[in-house]
Motif scaffolding. Structure first.
Motif, PDB file in Angstrom:
ATOM      1  N   SER A  29       0.823  -1.185  -0.161  1.00  0.00           N
ATOM      2  CA  SER A  29      -0.038  -0.010  -0.040  1.00  0.00           C
ATOM      3  C   SER A  29       0.867   1.149  -0.058  1.00  0.00           C
ATOM      4  N   ALA A  30       1.781   1.020   0.801  1.00  0.00           N
ATOM      5  CA  ALA A  30       2.818   2.288   0.835  1.00  0.00           C
ATOM      6  C   ALA A  30       3.737   2.426  -0.166  1.00  0.00           C
ATOM      7  N   GLY A  31       3.681   1.522  -1.308  1.00  0.00           N
ATOM      8  CA  GLY A  31       4.563   1.789  -2.451  1.00  0.00           C
ATOM      9  C   GLY A  31       5.848   1.187  -2.361  1.00  0.00           C
ATOM     10  N   ALA A  32       6.080   0.483  -1.196  1.00  0.00           N
ATOM     11  CA  ALA A  32       7.421  -0.199  -1.011  1.00  0.00           C
ATOM     12  C   ALA A  32       8.048  -0.903  -2.163  1.00  0.00           C
ATOM     13  N   ASP A  33       9.241  -0.999  -2.388  1.00  0.00           N
ATOM     14  CA  ASP A  33       9.801  -1.585  -3.532  1.00  0.00           C
ATOM     15  C   ASP A  33      10.169  -3.055  -3.398  1.00  0.00           C
ATOM     16  N   ALA A  34      10.227  -3.078  -2.056  1.00  0.00           N
ATOM     17  CA  ALA A  34      10.365  -4.734  -1.535  1.00  0.00           C
ATOM     18  C   ALA A  34      10.139  -5.126  -0.183  1.00  0.00           C
ATOM     19  N   VAL A  35       9.935  -6.517   0.068  1.00  0.00           N
ATOM     20  CA  VAL A  35       9.831  -6.703   1.468  1.00  0.00           C
ATOM     21  C   VAL A  35      11.161  -7.684   1.539  1.00  0.00           C
ATOM     22  N   VAL A  36      11.835  -7.807   2.778  1.00  0.00           N
ATOM     23  CA  VAL A  36      12.882  -8.897   3.134  1.00  0.00           C
ATOM     24  C   VAL A  36      12.605  -9.360   4.515  1.00  0.00           C
ATOM     25  N   LEU A  37      12.767 -10.533   4.514  1.00  0.00           N
ATOM     26  CA  LEU A  37      12.194 -11.469   5.631  1.00  0.00           C
ATOM     27  C   LEU A  37      13.641 -11.849   6.218  1.00  0.00           C
ATOM     28  N   THR A  38      14.139 -11.833   7.301  1.00  0.00           N
ATOM     29  CA  THR A  38      15.386 -12.063   7.649  1.00  0.00           C
ATOM     30  C   THR A  38      15.128 -13.892   8.186  1.00  0.00           C
ATOM     31  N   ALA A  39      16.262 -14.395   8.224  1.00  0.00           N
ATOM     32  CA  ALA A  39      16.509 -15.864   8.627  1.00  0.00           C
ATOM     33  C   ALA A  39      15.737 -15.911   9.860  1.00  0.00           C
ATOM     34  N   SER A  40      14.907 -17.083  10.135  1.00  0.00           N
ATOM     35  CA  SER A  40      14.411 -17.389  11.243  1.00  0.00           C
ATOM     36  C   SER A  40      12.945 -16.530  11.647  1.00  0.00           C
ATOM     37  N   LEU A  89      13.757 -13.783   0.918  1.00  0.00           N
ATOM     38  CA  LEU A  89      13.534 -14.619   2.320  1.00  0.00           C
ATOM     39  C   LEU A  89      14.923 -15.084   2.694  1.00  0.00           C
ATOM     40  N   GLY A  90      14.992 -15.366   3.859  1.00  0.00           N
ATOM     41  CA  GLY A  90      16.077 -15.832   4.667  1.00  0.00           C
ATOM     42  C   GLY A  90      17.361 -15.119   4.442  1.00  0.00           C
ATOM     43  N   ALA A  91      16.933 -13.547   4.597  1.00  0.00           N
ATOM     44  CA  ALA A  91      18.113 -12.627   4.544  1.00  0.00           C
ATOM     45  C   ALA A  91      18.992 -12.683   5.896  1.00  0.00           C
ATOM     46  N   ASP A  92      20.293 -12.386   5.657  1.00  0.00           N
ATOM     47  CA  ASP A  92      21.123 -12.056   6.897  1.00  0.00           C
ATOM     48  C   ASP A  92      21.008 -10.690   7.182  1.00  0.00           C
TER      49      ASP A  92
END
Lengths: 306, 306
Positions: free
Chosen positions: B153-164, B188-191
Motif C-alpha cells: 500500500s505504501a508503495g514499498a519496492d520490496a519486503v525482506v524477511l530475515t532468517a528465522s 527470504l532468509g536474509a542475513d
C-alpha cells in the motif's frame, strides 16, 4: 514471600468446580450479558484492568475488577500484582484451573473478571473530546480490538462501536486491545445517525475513512502543514487539528451509503503501490495518527514561526 | 457458457484422490520446500497470482501459477477468471474437493498452486529501491502478511524477511497479504548484517522501528516538512525522502540489540495516549507511510514553493 496482597489460601485446583465453570462461561455472550461481567486474560491486560480499578477506588468510585485468579509462578514473575490486586477478591489457582477458565489456550498465569466498562455517548461528548474513533458494523473481534489499541496509541478520547458491531467484551477482542480497553472510554451500541447529529451539534467534524473518498489523506495533511508553516497555499478542505470523529466501516463492505452520508468528508488513505486496499486496522491507524499529529502540531509551529 | 478458458472436463469430485491430497499437503512446510510450490486460496489472491502469471508469460518469463482449481459457481460469479486462467492448468472442482485442498475453512470456490516467487537480495538492490520493509525474526504469519500488504500500500519496492522469520508461504501469511505477495518482490532468509552492509554500500539509509528510539517519527516528519516548505528550521536528523530500509522486529521482543546496532537511527512511533505499544502491523504502517509521503512530497513542494 508473604507480601501484602498475595492470596493466602490454597490454590483453586479443581478445574470442574462450579466457580471455575462460571468464569469460563464468560467467554460466551449470553453469560456476559446476564452478569455484566467479562474475562480478561494475561498479565498485560490484567495489569491495566487493576490499575484502572485502583484509580477508581482511590477516586471513591466503584472498581472494575471483581475477581483475580493467578498462579504462584505468575506472582513470582510479576510481584507488582500483589500490590495491584490488594483489596480485590484474589485467589491463587493452578495452571489447570486457569486453562479451564480461559478462552485462550494460555492465559499466562493470570485471569481477571471485570465489570463492563462502557459508558454512555453523552458522557463521552460532555467531556469535550477532540478525537473519536467510530467503528460502524465492524464484525471481527481482532479488528475491533486492534483499532481500539491504535486509537489509544493515537491519543483518541473515545472509541464508539455502533449497533450490530462485534461485542468488544468478546475475549479475542479484549486480548487484541492489549489493555487499551481500560485506557479510554468506550461507547457500545450507538446509533450512527444520532452520533453524527450529536457530534455536529457540538462542532465535532465527521470524517469517513473510505477507499473511494474524494479527499486524499496525505494531500489533506500536506495542505494543513503548508497553511500552518507558511500561511500560504489553498485553504484546507478540513482542518485536521479541529475536533474530529472518524468513521471506520465493516471490514468487508466498508461504510454503508447511509453511514457515508453522515460524514462531512470522505477521506481515502492513498495507496502508493498495487494493493487493492488497506486492512481496517492499518487504515484506521493512519487516519487517527494523521489527526493526532495535526492536533499536536500547532504548538511546534507557533514556537518556530510566530 | 463455454467461454475460452473455462475448463471443459467434469469437475474433480473425489476429495480423497491423490491429486487433492498433494495440493492439501502444501499447507505444510515440508511439502512446500520439497516441491517449491505453495497454496493460494480465494478469488482475490488467486486473481493477483494469475495477473502476475499472465504478465510474466507476456514478457517471455516463466509463469507462477501451475494449477488452478475452481468451482462452477465461482467461475459464474467471477467470469474474469476464464480469461485470466487461460493457458494455465485449470480444472473444475467440487466444493468438497476445494475444501479438502484448502487450509482455510472456506476457500471461496478457487485455489491455485503457485511456484515460489521470492527473489534474491541482489535482484532487489540492483533495481535501485527507494523503500524497503525488513521483517526481522517476525514469527506470526498474520503479522508478516499484514506488513507485506501495508508495504505494498505504501508503495514499498520490496519486503525482506530475515532468517528465522515465519515462512511467508504459510497459507495464513499468504491470506493476510490479500494478493500483495504478487505485487512486490520478496526476499527470504536474509542475513540482517549482510543486508545492512549492502544497503549502506548503495546509499540506502537504515531506520529501526523501536518504541525506545530516540528519534520521534512525528517530530522527524515535522522537521522534514518544515525544511521542505520553508527552508527554515533545524536540519533533519534523517531525510525521509531518501532511499530507506525500515527494520521491524519480532512482535514480542522487538528488534534485538544486534539488529538495532545495524541501523543509522532508532525511530519511535509516538504514543499519544496510554497504550504501551503499537502492534507490529500498525507500527510498520505508520513508518512506511511516513516514508512514502516524504518520498512523494518533493514534487508537490517544488510546484508550489520554488
Amino acid at each position: 514471600m508473604n507480601k501484602t496482597g498475595r492470596p493466602q489460601d490454597l490454590p483453586l485446583s479443581n478445574p470442574r468446580a462450579d466457580r471455575v465453570r462460571d468464569v469460563a462461561k464468560l467467554a460466551g455472550r449470553p453469560a456476559r450479558l446476564k452478569r455484566g461481567h467479562f474475562l480478561v486474560e494475561g498479565p498485560q491486560a490484567v495489569r491495566e484492568a487493576l490499575k484502572l480499578h485502583q484509580e477508581r477506588l482511590a477516586g471513591g468510585e466503584p472498581g472494575v475488577v471483581t475477581e483475580v485468579f493467578a498462579s504462584e509462578a505468575c506472582l513470582d514473575r510479576y510481584p507488582e500484582f500483589e500490590d495491584l490486586a490488594e483489596g480485590t477478591n484474589a485467589r491463587l489457582a493452578t495452571d489447570e484451573v486457569l486453562a479451564a477458565m480461559a478462552d485462550t489456550v494460555n492465559p499466562q498465569g493470570i485471569i481477571a473478571v471485570c465489570r463492563f466498562v462502557d459508558v454512555s455517548l453523552d458522557t463521552v461528548l460532555d467531556a469535550g473530546p477532540r478525537l473519536i474513533a467510530v467503528l460502524c458494523q465492524v464484525r471481527d473481534p481482532g479488528n475491533a480490538g486492534t483499532v481500539l489499541r491504535a486509537a489509544d496509541s493515537a491519543g483518541a478520547d473515545a472509541v464508539v462501536l455502533t449497533a450490530s458491531s462485534v461485542d468488544i467484551y468478546n475475549p479475542k477482542a479484549v486480548r487484541s486491545t492489549a489493555g487499551s480497553l481500560f485506557h479510554l472510554p468506550v461507547v457500545l451500541g450507538a446509533d450512527a445517525a444520532e452520533l453524527a447529529a450529536a457530534c455536529r451539534a457540538r462542532g465535532i467534524g465527521i470524517l469517513a475513512a473510505d477507499g473511494y473518498g474524494s479527499l486524499n489523506l496525505d494531500a489533506l495533511q500536506d495542505e494543513n502543514a503548508r497553511r500552518r508553516l507558511t500561511g500560504a497555499g489553498p485553504a484546507s478542505a478540513f482542518d485536521l487539528g479541529a475536533p474530529t470523529a472518524w468513521l471506520f466501516g465493516n471490514e468487508a463492505q466498508g461504510l454503508s451509503a447511509g453511514e457515508l452520508d453522515l460524514a462531512d468528508h470522505r477521506v481515502a488513505v492513498p495507496i502508493y503501490g498495487a494493493a487493492e486496499s488497506l486492512n481496517l486496522g492499518t487504515a484506521a491507524t493512519v487516519c487517527l495518527y494523521a489527526s493526532a499529529r495535526s492536533q499536536q502540531e500547532p504548538a511546534h509551529g507557533e514556537t518556530t514561526h510566530e
